[in-house]
Design a protein around this motif. Structure first.
Motif, short mmCIF file in Angstrom:
data_model
loop_
_atom_site.label_atom_id
_atom_site.label_comp_id
_atom_site.label_asym_id
_atom_site.label_seq_id
_atom_site.Cartn_x
_atom_site.Cartn_y
_atom_site.Cartn_z
N ARG A 243 13.04 -10.30 -12.12
CA ARG A 243 12.75 -11.09 -13.52
C ARG A 243 12.13 -9.79 -14.51
O ARG A 243 12.52 -9.91 -15.71
N THR B 215 6.76 -18.20 -17.94
CA THR B 215 8.02 -17.80 -18.23
C THR B 215 7.97 -17.02 -19.51
O THR B 215 9.38 -16.62 -19.73
N ALA C 86 21.90 -11.92 -12.67
CA ALA C 86 20.27 -12.48 -12.57
C ALA C 86 20.02 -12.40 -14.50
O ALA C 86 19.50 -13.32 -14.95
N TYR D 128 22.54 -7.68 -11.10
CA TYR D 128 21.70 -7.45 -12.20
C TYR D 128 22.33 -8.31 -13.33
O TYR D 128 21.50 -8.72 -14.22
N ARG E 285 12.50 -10.52 -6.10
CA ARG E 285 12.89 -11.72 -6.81
C ARG E 285 11.96 -11.58 -8.17
O ARG E 285 12.41 -11.42 -9.29
N PRO E 286 10.46 -11.24 -8.03
CA PRO E 286 9.99 -11.18 -9.32
C PRO E 286 10.35 -9.65 -9.81
O PRO E 286 10.32 -9.53 -11.11
N THR F 125 15.16 -8.28 -16.17
CA THR F 125 15.79 -9.02 -16.97
C THR F 125 15.01 -9.29 -18.22
O THR F 125 15.48 -9.25 -19.43
N ASP F 126 13.57 -9.25 -18.25
CA ASP F 126 12.85 -9.23 -19.37
C ASP F 126 13.03 -7.97 -20.16
O ASP F 126 13.03 -8.09 -21.36
N ASP G 126 21.68 -15.85 -15.33
CA ASP G 126 20.82 -16.63 -14.90
C ASP G 126 19.87 -16.95 -15.77
O ASP G 126 19.26 -18.31 -15.81
N ALA G 127 19.06 -15.80 -16.36
CA ALA G 127 18.11 -16.04 -17.30
C ALA G 127 18.30 -16.43 -18.74
O ALA G 127 17.35 -16.53 -19.53
N ASN H 276 8.40 -13.72 -21.67
CA ASN H 276 8.80 -12.32 -21.49
C ASN H 276 7.46 -11.29 -21.47
O ASN H 276 6.82 -11.38 -22.16
#
Length: 524
Positions: A185, A489, A235, A232, A181-182, A188-189, A238-239, A491
């Motif tokens: 993140r 949160t 995600a 992907y 899960r990280p 998506t960053d 969702d971001a 980027n």
């Protein structure tokens, strides 16, 4: 001899002895039109050939830079970089866990200085670069951007691809660092950062290649990979990202195997499926968001140490299938890669294989020349139908991340790999030079040399960098900013870039994220 009965292909799909018009499900639209079964561009290779992107990377940055220049001089049209295992796993070359692995399967990159050495004399505004890197993809991408800025190249002009595909690492390859899960993140960053700062960069290469290398079938390769692609995209949504902002920069990475018609059908089916996923599931409006653009690498796991020059034939068949299936770029393996890193002779011959296909075979004269083949059209439909069954099952489990955590895809691949190996052991499947047509004496082969002093010199280099940085307090402050971003949160790539610019190392940046996110330990 009697006719063979109950014939199946490598995915276990039953094959008829003869295919007729009733087996093909109607004519497909022209190339460049949805659902893009026949190709994503109307002219395909009549406009220009695929990018010939030979994978290279070993030893020091200087050694790989020399190989890059050799390949570019031989007619390669795009760079593709392999990194060593410590770089992939977020360890500097002086770390105890890097012992024995520095520069072995790729180039060692510890810092911005190494990236400058790697790219010395290479015009980044005129060459596109693919980087096969996942857990530390954000770091290598930022180092590339920093070198470009030092060259005076605007980041908005940079073109290339960063693999950045962590889900397949948990499924098939194992070079993960953080839990899933990280990791999502970070991915998506990268999407968001590139949308703003590197708009021409392909932000992910969603890879079926390594899934196939682990032993999957062709059907599993596209099913599991497209499921990862779905994860992907979801995600990113969702971001808070808009699908048409990031989806045009998604790309895929397929494996090329020996079963020619199955591979062609796989490539054609995957385009059609991705169009349907992006249109129906995610409501993309931009046609570029719906295009499945892909790179192909010929199958490393198909190469044999026995009679290694026979691998030249295997690679040619695999490359021809990729081109007949409409690939956008292609890497052809060296014939000696079952023994060691490719020698210059093998790398040049692999590139020449692509050039002969492109310029002498006639494959570029017409688009999708196998279209309308009763067999190819029926097999495309068959591969697609089987792949949808897998995707539906993964959806029912809650998507790729949940399926990975449950070990589902890993188990399916293990079973497929076992069945394939057993067929070879039982001589139901012939592998030339391995279980049939075997030579009594192995032939001598030149093996690429690895400098035993490499580990020491690269470790000394990174230790000297850490000791001699002009602003150590600024490095510590930048790493503290990265830690704060990881706990919040923001980027991650923004403070990460500043830390790297101040000469923080890849290992130091990775250690900060390890401290916040932890290290993934599979439960099985």
């Amino acid at each position: 001899m009697p006719e063979r009965q109950d014939v199946t292909n490598d995915s276990g799909l039953p094959l008829k002895p003869v295919y007729r018009p009733a087996d093909a499900d109607g004519a497909q639209p022209d190339p460049g039109l949805y659902p893009f079964t026949r190709g994503i561009r109307k002219d395909m290779y009549r406009g220009r050939l695929w990018t010939m992107r030979q994978y290279a990377g070993f030893g020091t940055a200087e050694a790989t830079n020399a190989r890059f220049k050799f390949l570019l001089g031989a007619g390669q049209t795009g760079l593709s970089c392999a990194f060593d295992l410590p770089t992939q796993m977020g360890y500097d070359s002086d770390h105890p866990r890097a012992e024995g692995e520095v520069g072995k399967v790729g180039v060692a990159i510890d810092s911005l200085d190494d990236m400058h050495r790697l790219l010395d004399g290479i015009p980044l505004d005129r060459v596109t670069t693919s980087m096969t890197i996942n857990s530390t993809a954000s770091i290598l991408l930022l180092l590339y951007q920093l070198v470009a800025e030092d060259q005076g190249v605007d980041a908005k002009r940079l073109g290339g691809t960063v693999q950045n595909d962590l889900l397949k690492e948990y499924i098939a390859r194992g070079t993960y660092i953080y839990p899933p899960r990280p990791s999502m993140r970070i991915i998506t960053d990268v999407f968001a950062y590139c949308n703003e700062h590197l708009p021409q960069w392909n932000t992910i290469s969603i890879s079926g290649y390594h899934i196939r290398e682990a032993g999957s079938t062709a059907v599993q390769e596209i099913a599991f990979t497209l499921s990862n692609g779905i994860a992907y995209v979801q995600a990113a949504l969702d971001a808070g990202l808009d699908v048409d902002e990031f989806a045009p920069r998604l790309s895929f990475f397929w494996n090329g195997h020996n079963n020619f018609f199955e591979e062609v059908a796989k490539f054609r089916a995957s385009r059609r499926m991705w169009y349907r996923i992006m249109s129906e599931r995610f409501g993309a409006k931009d046609e570029k968001s719906k295009l499945l653009r892909f790179h192909t690498q010929t199958g490393g796991s198909t190469l044999q140490a026995q009679q290694p020059e026979v691998n030249i034939v295997r690679v040619a068949v695999q490359a021809f299938a990729a081109v007949m299936g409409g690939t956008q770029s292609l890497h052809t393996n060296g014939f000696d890669e079952a023994i060691g890193l490719p020698t210059e002779r093998a790398a040049k011959l692999a590139l020449r294989t692509q050039q002969v296909i492109g310029h002498e075979s006639g494959v570029a004269d017409t688009v999708d020349p196998l279209a309308g083949s009763y067999f190819v059209e029926a097999l495309t439909d068959q591969v697609e139908a089987e792949a949808w069954q897998y995707i539906d099952k993964i959806d029912g489990m809650g998507g790729s991340v949940a399926a990975i955590e449950a070990g589902y895809m890993q188990d399916e691949i293990e079973q497929a790999a076992y069945a394939y190996t057993k067929a070879i052991d039982d001589r139901e499947k012939v592998i030339v030079g391995v279980n049939e047509y075997v030579d009594s004496e192995p032939e001598p082969v030149e093996v690429f040399p690895i400098d035993p002093e490499l580990q020491r010199s690269q470790a000394d280099r990174v230790r000297a960098l850490k000791a001699e940085r002009p602003e150590p307090d600024a490095v510590r402050a930048a790493l503290a900013d990265l830690e704060a971003a990881a706990r919040g949160t923001q980027n991650l790539l923004v403070p990460m870039k500043e830390a790297l610019r101040r000469r923080a190392t890849l290992g130091e940046v990775s250690d900060v994220l390890r401290g916040v996110f932890g290290v993934y330990q599979p439960s099985r």
